[in-house]
Write a protein that holds these residues in place. Sequence first.
Motif, PDB file in Angstrom:
ATOM      1  N   SER A  26       0.821  -1.222   0.000  1.00  0.00           N
ATOM      2  CA  SER A  26       0.000   0.000   0.000  1.00  0.00           C
ATOM      3  C   SER A  26       0.847   1.261   0.000  1.00  0.00           C
ATOM      4  CB  SER A  26      -0.921   0.036   1.219  1.00  0.00           C
ATOM      5  OG  SER A  26      -1.836  -1.017   1.155  1.00  0.00           O
ATOM      6  N   SER A  37       3.347   2.016  -1.652  1.00  0.00           N
ATOM      7  CA  SER A  37       3.844   2.516  -2.942  1.00  0.00           C
ATOM      8  C   SER A  37       2.689   3.048  -3.793  1.00  0.00           C
ATOM      9  CB  SER A  37       4.611   1.418  -3.689  1.00  0.00           C
ATOM     10  OG  SER A  37       3.815   0.267  -3.800  1.00  0.00           O
ATOM     11  N   THR A  38       1.431   2.890  -3.325  1.00  0.00           N
ATOM     12  CA  THR A  38       0.297   3.414  -4.099  1.00  0.00           C
ATOM     13  C   THR A  38      -0.592   4.317  -3.226  1.00  0.00           C
ATOM     14  OG1 THR A  38      -0.805   1.293  -3.730  1.00  0.00           O
ATOM     15  CG2 THR A  38       0.248   1.613  -5.844  1.00  0.00           C
ATOM     16  N   SER A  39      -1.664   3.745  -2.670  1.00  0.00           N
ATOM     17  CA  SER A  39      -2.631   4.599  -1.959  1.00  0.00           C
ATOM     18  C   SER A  39      -2.034   5.262  -0.713  1.00  0.00           C
ATOM     19  CB  SER A  39      -3.868   3.783  -1.585  1.00  0.00           C
ATOM     20  OG  SER A  39      -3.509   2.713  -0.750  1.00  0.00           O
ATOM     21  N   GLN A  80      -6.114   4.799   7.223  1.00  0.00           N
ATOM     22  CA  GLN A  80      -6.176   6.163   6.690  1.00  0.00           C
ATOM     23  C   GLN A  80      -7.238   6.255   5.611  1.00  0.00           C
ATOM     24  OE1 GLN A  80      -5.431   7.908   3.744  1.00  0.00           O
ATOM     25  NE2 GLN A  80      -5.458   9.943   4.677  1.00  0.00           N
ATOM     26  N   ILE A  81      -7.198   5.336   4.661  1.00  0.00           N
ATOM     27  CA  ILE A  81      -8.132   5.448   3.538  1.00  0.00           C
ATOM     28  C   ILE A  81      -9.565   5.138   3.996  1.00  0.00           C
ATOM     29  CG2 ILE A  81      -8.038   3.142   2.471  1.00  0.00           C
ATOM     30  CD1 ILE A  81      -7.598   4.708  -0.208  1.00  0.00           C
ATOM     31  N   GLU A 105     -10.890   8.277   5.836  1.00  0.00           N
ATOM     32  CA  GLU A 105     -11.115   9.539   5.133  1.00  0.00           C
ATOM     33  C   GLU A 105     -11.973   9.407   3.877  1.00  0.00           C
ATOM     34  OE1 GLU A 105      -8.134  11.953   3.423  1.00  0.00           O
ATOM     35  OE2 GLU A 105      -7.425  10.448   2.036  1.00  0.00           O
ATOM     36  N   ALA A 106     -11.857   8.278   3.166  1.00  0.00           N
ATOM     37  CA  ALA A 106     -12.486   8.207   1.835  1.00  0.00           C
ATOM     38  C   ALA A 106     -13.998   8.017   1.891  1.00  0.00           C
ATOM     39  CB  ALA A 106     -11.859   7.081   1.025  1.00  0.00           C
ATOM     40  N   TYR A 107     -14.519   7.584   3.023  1.00  0.00           N
ATOM     41  CA  TYR A 107     -15.941   7.244   3.065  1.00  0.00           C
ATOM     42  C   TYR A 107     -16.758   8.196   3.938  1.00  0.00           C
ATOM     43  CZ  TYR A 107     -14.057   3.137   0.819  1.00  0.00           C
ATOM     44  OH  TYR A 107     -13.395   2.322  -0.053  1.00  0.00           O
ATOM     45  N   TYR A 126      -1.245  10.981   8.420  1.00  0.00           N
ATOM     46  CA  TYR A 126      -0.348  10.047   9.102  1.00  0.00           C
ATOM     47  C   TYR A 126       0.397  10.761  10.222  1.00  0.00           C
ATOM     48  CZ  TYR A 126      -1.331   7.136   5.086  1.00  0.00           C
ATOM     49  OH  TYR A 126      -1.972   6.395   4.139  1.00  0.00           O
ATOM     50  N   GLY A 181      -1.371  16.767   0.575  1.00  0.00           N
ATOM     51  CA  GLY A 181      -2.075  17.238  -0.618  1.00  0.00           C
ATOM     52  C   GLY A 181      -2.704  16.118  -1.415  1.00  0.00           C
ATOM     53  N   ARG A 182      -2.493  14.881  -1.017  1.00  0.00           N
ATOM     54  CA  ARG A 182      -3.123  13.748  -1.705  1.00  0.00           C
ATOM     55  C   ARG A 182      -4.402  13.316  -0.993  1.00  0.00           C
ATOM     56  NH1 ARG A 182       0.759  10.580  -4.993  1.00  0.00           N
ATOM     57  NH2 ARG A 182       2.875  11.246  -4.531  1.00  0.00           N
ATOM     58  N   GLU A 183      -4.786  14.048   0.045  1.00  0.00           N
ATOM     59  CA  GLU A 183      -5.913  13.621   0.878  1.00  0.00           C
ATOM     60  C   GLU A 183      -7.237  13.800   0.144  1.00  0.00           C
ATOM     61  OE1 GLU A 183      -3.635  15.873   1.780  1.00  0.00           O
ATOM     62  OE2 GLU A 183      -2.376  14.376   2.776  1.00  0.00           O
ATOM     63  N   LEU A 184      -8.231  13.069   0.594  1.00  0.00           N
ATOM     64  CA  LEU A 184      -9.547  13.119  -0.044  1.00  0.00           C
ATOM     65  C   LEU A 184     -10.519  14.023   0.701  1.00  0.00           C
ATOM     66  CD1 LEU A 184      -9.820   9.313  -0.820  1.00  0.00           C
ATOM     67  CD2 LEU A 184      -9.119  11.119  -2.375  1.00  0.00           C
ATOM     68  N   GLU A 214      -3.212  -2.981  -5.885  1.00  0.00           N
ATOM     69  CA  GLU A 214      -4.517  -2.561  -5.342  1.00  0.00           C
ATOM     70  C   GLU A 214      -5.573  -2.418  -6.437  1.00  0.00           C
ATOM     71  OE1 GLU A 214      -3.328   1.005  -3.299  1.00  0.00           O
ATOM     72  OE2 GLU A 214      -3.153  -0.034  -1.376  1.00  0.00           O
ATOM     73  N   LEU A 251     -14.714   7.306  -6.369  1.00  0.00           N
ATOM     74  CA  LEU A 251     -13.578   7.240  -5.447  1.00  0.00           C
ATOM     75  C   LEU A 251     -12.294   6.928  -6.218  1.00  0.00           C
ATOM     76  CD1 LEU A 251     -12.256   7.127  -2.672  1.00  0.00           C
ATOM     77  CD2 LEU A 251     -13.042   4.774  -2.441  1.00  0.00           C
ATOM     78  N   ASN A 300      -5.267  12.157  -7.375  1.00  0.00           N
ATOM     79  CA  ASN A 300      -4.310  12.454  -6.308  1.00  0.00           C
ATOM     80  C   ASN A 300      -3.087  11.539  -6.361  1.00  0.00           C
ATOM     81  OD1 ASN A 300      -6.372  14.139  -5.650  1.00  0.00           O
ATOM     82  ND2 ASN A 300      -6.494  13.561  -3.502  1.00  0.00           N
ATOM     83  N   ARG A 305      -2.812   8.338  -6.215  1.00  0.00           N
ATOM     84  CA  ARG A 305      -2.773   7.300  -5.189  1.00  0.00           C
ATOM     85  C   ARG A 305      -3.135   5.936  -5.773  1.00  0.00           C
ATOM     86  NH1 ARG A 305      -5.475   9.735   0.243  1.00  0.00           N
ATOM     87  NH2 ARG A 305      -5.130   7.611   0.923  1.00  0.00           N
ATOM     88  N   GLU A 362       3.303  -3.708  -9.540  1.00  0.00           N
ATOM     89  CA  GLU A 362       4.722  -3.890  -9.231  1.00  0.00           C
ATOM     90  C   GLU A 362       5.012  -5.379  -9.179  1.00  0.00           C
ATOM     91  OE1 GLU A 362       6.243  -2.048  -5.724  1.00  0.00           O
ATOM     92  OE2 GLU A 362       5.441  -0.080  -6.252  1.00  0.00           O
TER      93      GLU A 362
END
Lengths: 294, 193
Positions: free
Chosen positions: A10, A12-14, A234-235, A238-240, A258, A277-280, B135, B157, B164, B166, B172
């Motif tokens: 996770s 390396s992505t979200s 975290q996701i 915040e995302a829901y 975080y 700045g990547r937050e939802l 993911e 979503l 963003n 993400r 990978e």
Amino acid sequence: MDYLYYPGCSLSTSGKAYDVSGRAVARLLAVNLVELDDWNCCGTTPYFSAQGLGAFSIAARNLAIAEKQGDGKMDLVTMCNSCYMTLSKTNHYFAEDERMRKDIGAVLGAAGRSYGGGVKVRHLLDVLTNDVGLEAVKAKVTRELNGLKVAAYYGCQMSRPGAEFDDPEYPMTMDRLLSVLGADPVEFPMKAKCCGGMLMTTSQDVALKMVRDVLSDAMENGAECIATACPLCQINLEAYQGDINSKFGTNFMMPVVYFTQLAGMAMGLTRREIDLGRELVPNTVSFFRDYVAA
Amino acid sequence: MATQVGARDMGRLSDVFLEEISRMPGGDKIMACQQCGTCSGSCPTAYAMDYTPRQIIGWLRAGELEKVLNSNTMWMCASCYSCTVRCPAGIKVTDAMYELKRLAIKYGFTPRGVTGNTLATVFQKNVDKYGRSPEMELLARYYLSTNPFGMLKMAGLGLKLFRNKRISLAPEKIRGRDEIQKMLQYVREKGEW
């Protein structure tokens, strides 16, 4: 201080912001994180739901690599609660039980790997508070968080069941760290309750209620934001919030960041250095504007 | 591959459960359960389960594994380990839930409304292929095989995450993919759990 670092999928992505901010804060505190060579998925919850010994064995491949790469002298550090739990549990079962040791050893052997049990699995929160120490952290604070009301959310898998560095029911490590940064952590009885994990995908109604309960508790206790130590927490948190607001008639707009990002803010790192700045949740950046340089 | 299990084989399956759960340190403590209900009282999702964790252990001890495998219970477990840290008998309830999930997948029990089994299977296949969990591909494959309309619901979503940065579209891969293959092949050939 040298450590091997296991990012996990996770991060390396979200959960990229966790990786970026964690590495930046570690660097400031002279914690040298050396990425584990060719690490694989830890074998987290869904994998263990499909495989038994296979899951323990792929987790152990990481431990085997760590033992070799660190010459048995370096601890393996991760920031993701689920990776921490999975690697740590595998390590404990391997140490405790001879049959487990034999079984995992045989599977590793099929891939030309071996593990002697010489690696310690650590969470970055543990390393920052117990190896670096709160005094040393405090010495690096250049911009106190000014009494920021924060709910320290540990989630479930960090403090259970090994509970190596904190209490499984009411952990305090992150609260103490946040206090040193100048924040004012609020009382938060739901701090170690589950965010729903993958149930957010498979049984969303159930998970939405779990997150609602966590957010409500934070808000009722006066928190202005939540600090997390896990990419899935975290996701989920915040995302829901929008779905929760429509479903339960609530009005959440709670920034969820975080703990490493808050530490970075207090240590004067820039917004880019902590990857804010990547937050939802839309007001996240503006909420923290006072704390972070452009 | 899923294998159909007749009523006659359920007794054997109970043995498989006990044998495999005992492979984990402390796994055999499940027989020390006194039905106190601490696990159910600690479980954040017990209200949504066909049987609570306490009932599950009761059914296991009563030899009614089929009831358990046909229920949604283990698929409602989020693996928060609350039951495990609180159980006064030291029973590793979360590990038991994992074992039930594995048996349900292996022997083809698919209770209505349950999709956790699909998620687990897709997750495992991805990791076996790449060495890491992508993911994006996980969610795409999961929604395609369970509820393609759910994907539309999630598109909003997904788009936000994409904007963003993400989400990564390309999975990978690790260099040692052959090691993972060899390990799992060994597990299969030896008929391991």
